[in-house]
Design a protein around this motif. Structure first.
Motif: not given
Length: 503
Positions: A441-464
Motif C-alpha cells: 500500500a505505501p508503494a502504491q501511495l508513492g506511485e500516486i504521488a509521483r503521478m501527481r507530480g509530488n516528487l517529495v511525497e513520492a520519495r518519502r513513501w519509497y524510502q519508507r
C-alpha cells in the motif's frame, strides 16, 4: 516543414498550380535544392497566395545558402499562414547562414502590384482608444473612413484631428447598415474594417498593402474575403482568440450583413465560391477586458440585437449560436443549451456550415457547466469523430479524461490508505496479503504521488517501503529514477536562472 494555412482551396486553384507539392517535396528530400527552387517558382506563378509554395521556395533558398532571400520567402509564407508553428525556428536558421547572392527571379516573384486600401472604422464614445486606433492605421492604408454612430465624448473630434474622414450615421441598431454606409464612402481598391477598440500591430503595418497586392490577381477569378487575426488583450495576457472576416476588394458584389456580429457577404451567387483566407494582419483588442468594459452590459446589449435579428430570420443558426454563446458568458446555462442545440440542428442542415465545430464546442462547455456530464461526453465524441481537424474537440476531451483521472487517482489513494489501515488492524481468521500493510500500500501511495507530480511525497513513501523491505529491486529503481528526475529539474532551474540573469 509544412504550412497549415486554413485557406479554402478549390479545383480552379489546383488547375493553376503548375507543379505538385509532392514533386517539390521530393526534390528537397533528395537534396536537389536548385531544382526545388525552380519548381517552387513555377508553382508560385500560378498560386502566389499559397503559403506552402513560399515555404518550399524559402527552404530551397536556405539550403542553397541564400539566407537573406530565404527569410523574405518565409516572411511571405507567414503573411499567408499567420498560425505557422515554424516561424521562430526558421527565421533563426535564416539569420545563421550567410546572406548569399542576389536572386533576381525570387525578388521578381516577391513583388506585388501596387494597390490602394481604405480602413473603415466604426466608433461611438471611444475617446479611450480612437486615437491609438487611427494612429496605428495611418501609415498602413491610403485613407481612413470613420463612421460615428452617435458619440458625445469628443471621439469624432479626435478621429478627425488624427487624419480620419469622419461621417455621422444615425444609429439604427444595425451594425451592418453602419458599415455599409461607410463602405459607400470608400474610394480605394480594397477595404479593411477595424473596430475602434482594435490597434494594428506595428509589425503588420506593411502587411495590409502587401496582402492586397498578393490577392489582387485572385479577385479577377473569384471573390475574395480575407480574415484577420484578433488578439484579445485581457490584463497582461494576449491571446490570438479569433479570426474575423474583415478585408475584401471594393467594387465587387460584397456587403455587410447582420444586425450584430456582421460579416462581409456575397450579394449574389458566383460561378466560383469565395476565397476566404486567413492572413497575418493582427490587431490588439481589449473589448472583452473587464478593466475597460462592462461585460454583462455588453452581452445583454448583444442579446437584444441578436434576438431581434433572429425574429427577422427565424432558424438562422448564426444568430442562435451567438445567443447561446452570450447566454453561456452570462451563466444562463439553460438558455445557452437551448439555443446552441437549435443552432446545431439547423447548422447540420447546411452543407459545409463553418461554425458547426464552434457550436459543438460551446455546447459541450454548457453541458459541463450545467452538470450534464453524459451529454458533454457524447458531444465531445461527436466533435472528434466529425471534426478531427478541429483541435478544441481533442483538447476538451483530453481535459475531461484528465479530470476523471484526477478523481480516480484520489479515490485510489483513499482505497490504498484504507487498505493499509485495515491490514494493521485485521485480526480475522481468513488469510490475507500481509505485504499490503508492510509495503504494498505505501508503494502504491508513492506511485500516486509521483503521478501527481509530488516528487517529495513520492520519495518519502519509497524510502519508507525500502526501510521495511530493503531488497525490493523495483521500488529501489523507482526511487533512483525519481531522484534522477529531481536532479535534472534542479539543473534546468539553475540554468534558466543563470540565463535570466545574463539577459
Amino acid at each position: 516543414m509544412e504550412s497549415r494555412v486554413e485557406t479554402r482551396l478549390f479545383l480552379w486553384e489546383e488547375a493553376h498550380r503548375l507543379v505538385s507539392d509532392e514533386v517539390i517535396r521530393q526534390k528537397l528530400l533528395d537534396g536537389a535544392f536548385d531544382e526545388a527552387r525552380k519548381l517552387a517558382l513555377e508553382q508560385i506563378k500560378g498560386v502566389s497566395w499559397r503559403a506552402q509554395s513560399w515555404v518550399f521556395l524559402g527552404e530551397a533558398c536556405l539550403r542553397l545558402g541564400n539566407g537573406k532571400i530565404a527569410r523574405r520567402c518565409f516572411e511571405r509564407a507567414w503573411l499567408l499562414d499567420p498560425m505557422a508553428p515554424w516561424v521562430n525556428a526558421v527565421m533563426k536558421a535564416c539569420d545563421e547562414v550567410s546572406a548569399g547572392k542576389r536572386d533576381r527571379e525570387v525578388e521578381s516573384a516577391l513583388r506585388v502590384p501596387k494597390t490602394t486600401v481604405s480602413a473603415l472604422v466604426l466608433f461611438r464614445d471611444d475617446a479611450r482608444t480612437i486615437k491609438r486606433c487611427i494612429e496605428a492605421l495611418r501609415p498602413a492604408v491610403d485613407e481612413i473612413i470613420a463612421v460615428d454612430t452617435g458619440s458625445t465624448d469628443g471621439s469624432d473630434v479626435i478621429a478627425s484631428a488624427f487624419g480620419a474622414q469622419v461621417y455621422r450615421f444615425e444609429w439604427t441598431g444595425d451594425f451592418a447598415a453602419a458599415r455599409n454606409f461607410g463602405l459607400s464612402k470608400v474610394t480605394s481598391q480594397w477595404v479593411i474594417a477595424i473596430d475602434s477598440d482594435e490597434i494594428l500591430y506595428a509589425e503588420d503595418v506593411d502587411a495590409i498593402r502587401t496582402i492586397a497586392g498578393v490577392f489582387e490577381s485572385v479577385r479577377k477569378e473569384s471573390p475574395v474575403i480575407l480574415r484577420i487575426v484578433q488578439m484579445n488583450l485581457t490584463g497582461e495576457t494576449v491571446t490570438p482568440a479569433t479570426s474575423q472576416s474583415r478585408m475584401f476588394p471594393t467594387g465587387e458584389d460584397i456587403e455587410w450583413r447582420g444586425l450584430i456580429h456582421e460579416t462581409p457577404t456575397l450579394t449574389k451567387e458566383t460561378a466560383r465560391p469565395a476565397v476566404r483566407a486567413l492572413v497575418r494582419i493582427r490587431v490588439y483588442h481589449d473589448g472583452y477586458d473587464p478593466k475597460h468594459v462592462d461585460l454583462e452590459k455588453k452581452f445583454r446589449r448583444n442579446l437584444e440585437l441578436l434576438t431581434e435579428a433572429l425574429e427577422r430570420e427565424p432558424n438562422n443558426p448564426v444568430y442562435e449560436f451567438y445567443i447561446g454563446r452570450e447566454s453561456l458568458f452570462l451563466k444562463d446555462y439553460t438558455k445557452s443549451i437551448e439555443y446552441l442545440e437549435r443552432a446545431e440542428q439547423h447548422a447540420k442542415e447546411i452543407a459545409g456550415f463553418s461554425l458547426l465545430p464552434d457550436i459543438r464546442r460551446r455546447l459541450a462547455q454548457a453541458y459541463m457547466l450545467a452538470g450534464k456530464n453524459e451529454h458533454m461526453a457524447n458531444k465531445l465524441e461527436d466533435m472528434v469523430k466529425e471534426h478531427p481537424e478541429y483541435p478544441d474537440g481533442w483538447f476538451l476531451r483530453g481535459e475531461k479524461k484528465l479530470r476523471e483521472a484526477g478523481v480516480l487517482l484520489q479515490e485510489a489513494a483513499q482505497d490504498f490508505a484504507k487498505a493499509q489501515e485495515a491490514a494493521q488492524k485485521y485480526r480475522g481468521i481468513t488469510e490475507y496479503d500481509t505485504a499490503i500493510g508492510l509495503w504494498k500500500a505505501p508503494a502504491q501511495l508513492g506511485e500516486i504521488a509521483r503521478m501527481r507530480g509530488n516528487l517529495v511525497e513520492a520519495r518519502r513513501w519509497y524510502q519508507r517501503v525500502l526501510k521495511q523491505e530493503p531488497n525490493l529491486k523495483t521500488i529501489r529503481e523507482r526511487l533512483e529514477k525519481l531522484e534522477q528526475e529531481a536532479c535534472a529539474i534542479a539543473q534546468d532551474v539553475q540554468e534558466a536562472t543563470k540565463n535570466t540573469k545574463d539577459e
